[in-house]
Design an enzyme around this catalytic site. Structure first.
Site, PDB file in Angstrom:
ATOM      1  N   GLY A  38       0.785  -1.231   0.000  1.00 59.25           N
ATOM      2  CA  GLY A  38       0.000   0.000   0.000  1.00 59.25           C
ATOM      3  C   GLY A  38       0.814   1.277   0.000  1.00 59.25           C
ATOM      4  N   CYS A 272     -22.842  -7.373 -19.001  1.00 57.55           N
ATOM      5  CA  CYS A 272     -21.592  -7.544 -18.258  1.00 57.55           C
ATOM      6  C   CYS A 272     -20.528  -6.569 -18.746  1.00 57.55           C
ATOM      7  CB  CYS A 272     -21.019  -8.952 -18.472  1.00 57.55           C
ATOM      8  SG  CYS A 272     -21.920 -10.257 -17.675  1.00 57.55           S
TER       9      CYS A 272
END
Ligand SMILES: [Zn+2]
Lengths: 308, 373, 210
Positions: A38, A272
């Site tokens: 992160g 989709c």
């Protein structure tokens, strides 16, 4: 090699375009990113033969990890045949001569912009994200010098205040994409502008995730099986967008849908966003409520008269 | 039928074919040669070399031709080519005092050693369209009387002021001080002046012009005088390890601008003149001057001044000066964003529903209250 | 680079680097990336074309050729540092400057891990730039024999057991406290005879319960 690969046919370049020194520099940044999940690792992003903001970070990361035995899938908006995905796939076909695929399960490296495939990824896959603005605090504090301090001190008060103000004003958090997450209980991270629908997928994902921001010169990573929590409040827990109908073509539920406008009389259908997932389901015989609708046939990947 | 984002390979190929056709234009008109561009559009070439960060007139001319005269696109082509070139090392600092001067003006002295040399300039011309240029064969071969400047006798104005102690000395850097290079290391803040100048030298002319202009209008005033602007040829030297001395690689044309700025002094430093520095490839005086003014503005901290204006804000200026980065990110909005837009659509629809629902309840509440009264 | 071959080798022929620099470096990197992303797991590195001067091992040489260059100051432990041939090999093939102070190093190469200096001697990175810390590479490792530790954290599904040696007696305490200062701290790469493993600073270490 596809047609757009020809664009890059200007001379002999190194495998995957980047020189070896540049790859080493990026590889070192990737290792640091993995070791500090992160955290945004600065790297000396190179000028690439496509514009900043068009995937140069993802391209540099992919070019640095790619080997001749890899099979690459390139998606944009969940689809393999959007224009920029076509262009970037052509770039790697030309410069690396590697195998490419539309099939999620066949790929060893998947580069994406704005979506995560619906199908679960595996330990043998790497997911590379193209990132425009890597700093989750950037729109709250434009200065790098300040945001760097906040990350160092784990001072994310500003972000919580912003989200809370949303709730006070609207009754819910008004962030629908690039929804901030906390990685491994430490760094607040921007998961790139994927819709927050995809946030649960990056928690405990089996595949390694690498994020590349070329213009902002940052690389970050989430190792497999890492805790990734979308920021929320006890009384306002994080929730994803729900679609009240299935995919019009394949009938899939609990997937992210694109809204397609069929005419100027309000006709629309939902299909989709992950085009490979949808095609696979239809090949398996699944059919949605609009699969037989003539207006939907063009969208379903049947031959379309291409225009410029 | 909306197929723009699912256009696929054929559409891209056709678009690029069409671009090539439009670029060439009417084929009955002769194609531009690179020599024509390099010779006759020298300001464009210089700008593309500077912002493209690569000195090569022929390549710049090619980039301009390929980009249909879009100079930012041309600079981008140069940058993308530049990154593929092997790097042998860094040249020695150029010595602009030894410049083979073609133009040199100073606004701070009426006359000075070496004199004022106007050289080729738009200055003092009347901006009237010259219709004789519209003729097929324009007026060529006109003989011009030029004075050969004696470069030994053309000291830089800042050196003259320095002799009197009125000008801050050039910063002294040790032989071993590494050269900052933002193309090799990501820029971090606060950035030192070497990196700032590199960033400005590659920066967008228009952006720097606007910032410099803003300092003249009160947004961070720096009291500039154009101490000197000189344009000409300088030699590029490279120190060859194996030879043990510097060898000349060739020469390049540059414009140097030294802005002379007032500094009122502080507890530690006597009042003196300070400088802002600009150096660009080719004859791009507007950019060299703007660069010098912005450079000086960003030195506020070192000189104990207050930060009050955008042109002084190092992080702001350096983060937004690069037009290759800026154009890429602005233009990336052309890419499909429909997945994120779908998420926003959903939210805005939901928020509208909630808003109308709340209104409806309020109205009902009011009506109920009225009925009760 | 061509010129340094004569000045640094003193007539000893210099051992070759990767036969296929582009693809050998890529496969070696992917192995390093995989083990860094999955702490405690192991990957084989193909080193058949490498025979570096001792005590530099082929696997350690492959890692060096993959990750080191002009931009990465390298620290060598005493046994490596005393070998001119090793230094010549690293300088010639990677161009990495060899530094005397552990704290200045991007990478540390350790061929005598039993006498490894304290991990705290290496660059730990700063709170603002934790990425600037040293990556320490221990060579000559044998996996699975020494007492094991249990690992949890990013890259690990539930828990995993990891054992490697030789390492100094206080090693695991040092690793645990190194990793407790996350996000600062060093990262470790273990180079065995054919395999590698890694322990990034993000891993939590606890004694394996018997
Ligand atoms: Zn579907």
């Amino acid at each position: 090699m596809n047609d757009t690969a020809e664009i890059y046919d200007q001379g002999e370049y190194n495998f995957a375009y980047l020189d070896e020194q540049t790859k080493r520099m990026i590889r070192r940044a990737i290792l640091k990113g993995i070791a500090i999940p992160g955290y945004q690792v600065p790297f000396a992003s190179r000028e690439m033969p496509m514009p900043y903001g068009w995937g140069t970070g993802g391209v540099q990361v992919t070019a640095s990890i790619l080997g001749k035995d890899d099979c690459l899938k390139m998606i944009d908006q969940g689809s393999d045949d959007t224009t920029n995905a076509v262009s970037l796939r052509g770039f790697f076909e030309k410069t690396a001569g590697i195998r490419t695929t539309y099939e999620t399960s066949e790929a060893t490296v998947i580069q994406t912009r704005h979506r995560i495939p619906e199908k679960n990824l595996t330990e043998n896959q790497v997911l590379v994200f193209q990132v425009p603005i890597p700093e989750p605090l950037r729109f709250l504090e434009p200065r790098e010098t300040e945001t760097r301090k906040m990350h160092a001190l784990e001072d994310y008060g500003l972000m919580h205040v912003k989200l809370y103000e949303d709730i006070a004003k609207n009754g819910h958090i008004a962030t629908t994409y690039a929804y901030p997450v906390k990685v491994n209980d430490r760094y607040v991270m921007d998961p790139s502008p994927t819709p927050k629908f995809d946030n649960p997928k990056i928690d405990q994902m089996e595949a390694l995730q690498l994020y590349g921001a070329g213009r902002e010169k940052r690389i970050y990573a989430i190792p497999p099986y890492t805790k990734v929590k979308s920021l929320d409040f006890e009384d306002y827990p994080f929730e994803v967008q729900k679609f009240d109908k299935p995919c019009g073509l394949c009938g899939a539920e609990n997937v992210y849908l694109d809204e397609v406008i069929l005419d100027d009389k309000g006709g629309r259908m939902f299909v989709c966003s992950d085009s490979d997932y949808c095609e696979e389901r239809r090949a398996e015989g699944h059919a949605g409520p609009m699969a037989a609708d003539p207006a939907a046939i063009q969208i379903g990947g049947a031959t379309v008269e291409e225009t410029i | 039928m909306y197929v723009a984002v699912k256009g696929g390979e054929k559409a891209i190929r056709n678009a690029h074919k069409l671009l090539a056709k439009r670029r060439r234009g009417d084929t009955s008109v002769p194609s531009l040669t690179l020599e024509q561009i390099a010779q006759q559009l020298s300001h464009s070439v210089a700008r593309v070399m500077g912002e493209g960060s690569l000195y090569d007139e022929t390549l710049a001319a090619l980039a301009i031709k390929q980009s249909r005269g879009d100079l930012i696109e041309a600079a981008f082509l140069m940058r993308a080519y530049r990154t593929t070139l092997p790097r042998f090392g860094y040249s020695q600092p150029v010595d602009t005092a030894k410049m083979l001067v073609e133009r040199r003006v100073s606004a701070t002295y009426k006359d000075l050693p070496g004199g004022q040399v106007l050289g080729p300039t738009f200055d003092y011309s009347h901006r009237l369209l010259d219709f004789t240029l519209a003729a097929e064969e324009d007026n060529t071969g006109q003989s011009v009387e030029t004075v050969q400047a004696d470069d030994d006798a053309m000291p830089r104005v800042t050196d003259l002021l320095g002799d009197e102690g009125l000008m801050e000395p050039d910063p002294v850097t040790g032989e071993d001080t590494p050269v900052g290079d933002l193309t090799r290391e990501p820029l971090s803040f606060p950035a030192d002046r070497d990196l700032r100048l590199q960033n400005l030298a590659r920066g967008d002319e228009g952006f720097l012009l606007a910032l410099a202009y803003s300092t003249q209008r009160g947004y961070g005033r720096t009291h500039p005088f154009a101490g000197e602007i000189r344009y000409g040829e300088v030699e590029i030297e490279f120190f060859a390890e194996e030879l043990g001395f510097a060898v000349t690689l060739g020469s390049i044309k540059v414009t140097e601008c030294q802005m002379v700025n007032q500094f009122q002094g502080s507890a530690k430093a006597a009042p003196t003149f300070t400088r802002g520095y600009g150096l660009v490839f080719g004859q791009v005086e507007r950019k060299a001057m703007s660069m010098a003014m912005v450079d000086r503005s960003m030195r506020w901290q070192e000189l104990g001044e207050e930060q009050v204006a955008p042109a002084q804000d190092i992080e702001f200026v350096l983060s937004h000066s690069d037009n290759i980065q800026a154009t890429g990110f602005v233009e990336h909005l052309k890419l499909p964003h429909y997945v994120d837009f779908q998420a926003e659509l959903d939210l805005v629809r939901r928020m509208r529903d909630e808003w109308f629902e709340k209104r409806r309840q309020e109205e009902n509440g009011d009506a109920a209250q009225e009925a009760a009264e | 680079m061509e010129t340094s071959i004569r000045t640094t080798t003193k007539n000893t022929p210099l051992a070759a680097g990767f036969q296929d620099p582009v693809h050998n470096a890529q496969t070696c990197f992917r192995a390093i990336m995989d083990v860094m992303a999955r702490p405690g797991s192991r990957k084989v590195i193909d080193t058949h074309d490498l025979s570096p001067p001792a005590p530099l091992t082929p696997v350690a040489a492959a890692i060096a050729l993959t990750l080191f260059d002009y931009d990465t100051p390298v620290w060598l432990d005493r046994s490596l540092n005393s070998s001119e041939a090793v230094k010549a090999f690293l300088r010639f093939h990677t161009g990495a400057p060899i530094v005397g102070e552990a704290v200045d190093a991007s990478f540390a190469l350790v061929s005598d891990p039993e006498h490894l200096i304290p991990l705290a001697s290496f660059n730990q990175g700063s709170a603002e730039y934790p990425d600037q810390s040293t990556t320490v590479i221990l060579t000559g490792q044998e996996f699975g024999t020494a007492p094991s530790v249990t690992l949890t954290g990013p890259g690990i599904k539930d828990t995993t057991v990891f054992a490697t040696g030789p390492v100094p007696p206080v090693f695991w305490d040092q690793v645990a406290s190194n990793n407790n200062q996350f996000p600062r701290g060093i990262d470790l790469i273990f180079a065995g005879e054919t395999e590698i493993a890694a322990l990034p600073r993000s891993t939590r270490i606890s004694p394996t319960e018997v």
